[in-house]
Design an enzyme around this catalytic site. Structure first.
Site, short mmCIF file in Angstrom:
data_model
loop_
_atom_site.label_atom_id
_atom_site.label_comp_id
_atom_site.label_asym_id
_atom_site.label_seq_id
_atom_site.Cartn_x
_atom_site.Cartn_y
_atom_site.Cartn_z
N TYR A 118 73.58 27.19 -29.34
CA TYR A 118 73.93 26.39 -28.17
C TYR A 118 75.39 25.95 -28.28
O TYR A 118 76.17 26.08 -27.34
CB TYR A 118 72.99 25.17 -28.12
CG TYR A 118 73.28 24.16 -27.05
CD1 TYR A 118 72.93 24.40 -25.73
CD2 TYR A 118 73.90 22.94 -27.36
CE1 TYR A 118 73.18 23.45 -24.75
CE2 TYR A 118 74.16 22.00 -26.39
CZ TYR A 118 73.80 22.25 -25.08
OH TYR A 118 74.05 21.32 -24.12
N LYS A 126 78.62 26.79 -25.88
CA LYS A 126 79.35 25.72 -25.21
C LYS A 126 80.83 25.73 -25.63
O LYS A 126 81.71 25.43 -24.82
CB LYS A 126 78.71 24.36 -25.54
CG LYS A 126 77.36 24.14 -24.84
CD LYS A 126 77.49 24.06 -23.33
CE LYS A 126 76.25 23.48 -22.67
NZ LYS A 126 76.34 23.47 -21.19
N ASP A 128 71.42 35.75 -12.82
CA ASP A 128 71.22 37.11 -12.31
C ASP A 128 72.57 37.63 -11.81
O ASP A 128 73.05 37.19 -10.77
CB ASP A 128 70.17 37.07 -11.20
CG ASP A 128 70.04 38.42 -10.50
OD1 ASP A 128 70.70 39.38 -10.92
OD2 ASP A 128 69.29 38.48 -9.51
#
Lengths: 246, 457
Positions: A152, A156, A62
């Site tokens: 992913y 990364k 957030d």
């Protein structure tokens, strides 16, 4: 007593890392969004190791919370804060993310954007203080994109590159930046997935992380042999690599 | 989208006896709320919780269906040093409790012969220890526990609140709900040592005579029995009885009374060939064991050696080879216990089925647990290799135990039939009725539950 802030503290690897620091007499500030898990974890580490633990409910994904709560959290930790370990990440559903943009975005946000925005705040804090360490869990999956987990993996890879740059920037301030690239670890992220091998325990990774932070290393593969596995994988020419089912 | 913790692995699972071995779909949640999510997911037909897999038979198996490992839900939640009450998740092991709380002067109030059991498993099996004659089962020390019902509700069960469910859960083998956490009253101790008296007896009758006379003086009492001896030596035994050692009585060289000496740990890396244990080798071992002991008193023994002798050998179950083994434990009431033990020991000795030493103990009173195993009287536990002919032999023993008013321990059982089980546990119907009410859709079941018809299948 020194203290460490763990971001994304409720994952199995984060729990093991927190325990490793607690074993070495470091107080803990545990930050994650899941209040119930956080409370259980903080109580557990306190009861096992007798160090002070503090739970900070904070959603690293957030942006508003990262901009307001995270600096407050860092300031409240005070002078004893020696460093931050970032364990935020998710494997996500790569297959679904091909069609489901929301899932694709979630994978990228959790593994890259969210991490970077949080680390920006952390970096500014430590740069001013001219000491401390920033350790983040990237992944061997970032070393080369492959069809089974390239969302992913690309997030990364981005995170690894960000950490590289950050290390370069903070070198002059005496702040260390450590990139951890774990291979397969026995956690819920991998549990039940086919095709995994050389699975390491979260505890083994945690010992490696602690050691890496307290040595002079910049980029550490855990366990160590992944450095050589990934070297071989990176050396495969793209013309061949694209034909492989990986 | 894959919800973390809902992934499962299809894998062969077994209990500690490694008989039977069944394919199961194993879940291993890492967050507490995933427990409810798994139960509600419909991913499998039904589910059973599993801890460290130290029940011997099929209690923590669910053939072709769901098994939920609690090993990652093992957090200490609260501890009150004044009262010694520890709150922890069900996946916490007794080994962890000892590791972290013995140095602070607290011991397990009740423990089975291995510390590699979880709190949840201990409740589900209503475990007992060498102090049952004084302290009863672990149920006496559980203040309350949180139970996730098959319907997804969390109930805090104690003797005062939801008491029927509380008492159905002790011995309920995980079928009343998923035990999430519990509050356990630890025992304050001054040292990690026990003063033990050893006494040899010519046969089991002498052993239970002495136990009946003087068990009251000991917190812990157990006898190791040679199940291969016959005639006048039938059930010759070594009594091992002791009390926690007060710190003041320890020798000065032990600087920290709460630290036990570290023992060498062994591992049995491979299965022994099936032939390694036969009536000759085991008979020789038992004879040696008997001969090696002398009548001695006030021997200072550390807790690991006294309570957890076999824990020092990891994977000792491989002793029995690939075929696996069955641990058989039954209890007999006091009136018929002597005759029943004689009949069963004779039958055992005659069979030449190699059993290492059996463990004999006098039980105190039963508790209100609907399916709790211990009843006042005697209990005998022994290991038997799972070779051909074992099943009919065990059924013969079941009938003998039943004839003498006895019962078999579900946590160790792998072969009991539904009819015999029903005859042994008079409160079974009450349990079944409660189970139907708590779990109308049959969300919780296990291979054991289907075998002895704890659930309708």
């Amino acid at each position: 007593m020194p203290s460490v802030l763990i971001l994304g503290a409720t994952s199995a690897i984060a729990r093991a890392i927190a325990a490793e620091f607690a074993r070495h007499r470091s107080e803990l500030i545990l930050a994650a969004r899941d209040a119930e898990e956080l409370t259980a974890l903080a109580a557990d580490l306190n009861l096992r190791y007798g160090v002070k633990t503090q739970a900070q409910c904070l959603d690293v994904l957030d942006p508003a919370a990262v901009e307001t709560s995270l600096p407050a959290c860092l300031a409240a930790a005070g002078e004893t804060l020696t460093g931050v370990v970032l364990c935020v990440g998710t494997m996500g559903d790569e297959e679904a993310a091909r069609a489901n943009q929301a899932e694709a975005e979630r994978i990228l946000n959790t593994n890259f954007t969210g991490c970077v925005l949080a680390l920006n705040v952390v970096a500014n804090h430590f740069e001013k203080r001219k000491r401390g360490f920033i350790c983040a869990l990237s992944s061997v999956a970032g070393d080369r994109g492959r069809q089974s987990n390239y969302l992913y993996g690309s997030a990364k890879a981005g995170l690894s590159a960000y950490l590289q740059g950050l290390r370069n920037r903070l070198f002059r301030s005496g702040v260390r930046v450590i990139t951890i690239k774990p291979g397969f670890v026995d956690t819920s992220m991998t549990f039940g997935r086919p095709g995994l091998f050389l699975l390491a325990s979260p505890e083994a990774i945690a010992r490696g992380v602690y050691k890496a932070i307290n040595s002079g290393k910049d980029v550490v593969y855990l366990p160590w042999f992944w450095r050589w596995i990934m070297l071989v994988i990176r050396l495969v020419p793209e013309g061949i690599f694209k034909r492989l089912r990986l | 989208m894959i919800v973390s913790g809902i992934n499962s692995v299809t894998t062969p699972l077994a209990g500690w006896g490694r008989y039977p071995i069944e394919p199961c779909h194993l879940f291993r949640p890492e967050r507490r709320r995933e427990l409810a999510a798994i139960l509600a997911s419909g991913a499998q037909r039904d589910y059973i919780s599993r801890g460290l897999g130290r029940s011997y038979g099929d209690a923590a198996l669910n053939r072709e269906s769901g098994v939920i490992s609690h090993l990652r839900l093992n957090r200490f939640l609260a501890f009150d040093p004044e009262t010694g009450v520890l709150e922890c998740e069900a996946g916490v092991s007794f080994a962890e409790i000892l590791q972290y709380f013995l140095p602070r002067g607290f011991f397990l109030p009740v423990t089975p012969g291995t510390r590699f059991v979880t709190v949840g498993g201990a409740i589900a099996a209503d475990v007992h220890g060498k102090n049952h004659h004084r302290d009863g089962t672990v149920a006496n020390f559980i203040k309350d526990f949180k139970l996730l019902t098959p319907g997804g509700e969390i109930l805090v069960c104690s003797p005062a609140s939801h008491s029927e469910i509380f008492w159905a859960t002790f011995g309920g083998m995980g079928l009343t709900g998923v035990i999430v956490s519990a509050r356990l009253a630890l025992r304050r101790v001054e040292s990690a040592y026990v003063f033990v008296d050893y006494q040899k007896t010519r046969n089991f009758e002498e052993a239970i005579g002495i136990m009946g006379e003087s068990d009251r003086q000991y917190q812990y009492s157990v006898a190791w029995i040679d199940c291969l001896a016959t005639g006048a030596s039938l059930g010759r035994a070594i009594l091992m009885r002791g009390n926690h050692a007060p710190a003041a009585q320890l020798p000065k060289r032990l600087r920290d009374p709460l630290a036990a000496p570290s023992h060498r740990e062994w591992n049995l890396p491979i299965n022994l060939p099936g032939l390694a244990l036969n009536s000759l080798t085991v008979g020789a071992f038992n004879a040696l064991f008997y001969a090696a002991h002398r009548n001695t008193t006030q021997q200072l023994v550390d807790f690991e050696k006294f309570f957890f002798l076999l824990d020092a050998i990891h994977n000792w179950n491989r002793l029995y080879g690939k075929r696996g083994f069955v641990q058989y434990q039954f209890a007999l009431p006091p009136e018929s216990g002597r005759d029943g033990l004689a009949a069963i020991l004779e039958r055992l000795a005659r069979s030449r089925r190699s059993s290492f030493l059996g463990v004999l103990k006098c039980f105190g009173d039963a508790n209100p647990g609907l399916l709790s195993f211990p009843i006042r009287g005697y209990t005998l536990a022994l290991d038997l290799p799972a070779d051909r002919g074992l099943k009919p032999f065990l059924q013969e023993l079941d009938q003998l135990a039943l004839r003498y008013g006895g019962r078999v321990y579900l946590a160790k059982d792998a072969t009991l039939s539904a009819e015999t089980f029903a005859a042994m546990y008079p409160q079974l119907e009450r349990f079944r009725a409660l189970k139907r009410q708590l779990d109308p859709k049959g969300v919780l079941a296990s291979s054991l539950a289907r075998r002895v018809k704890l659930v309708e299948s």
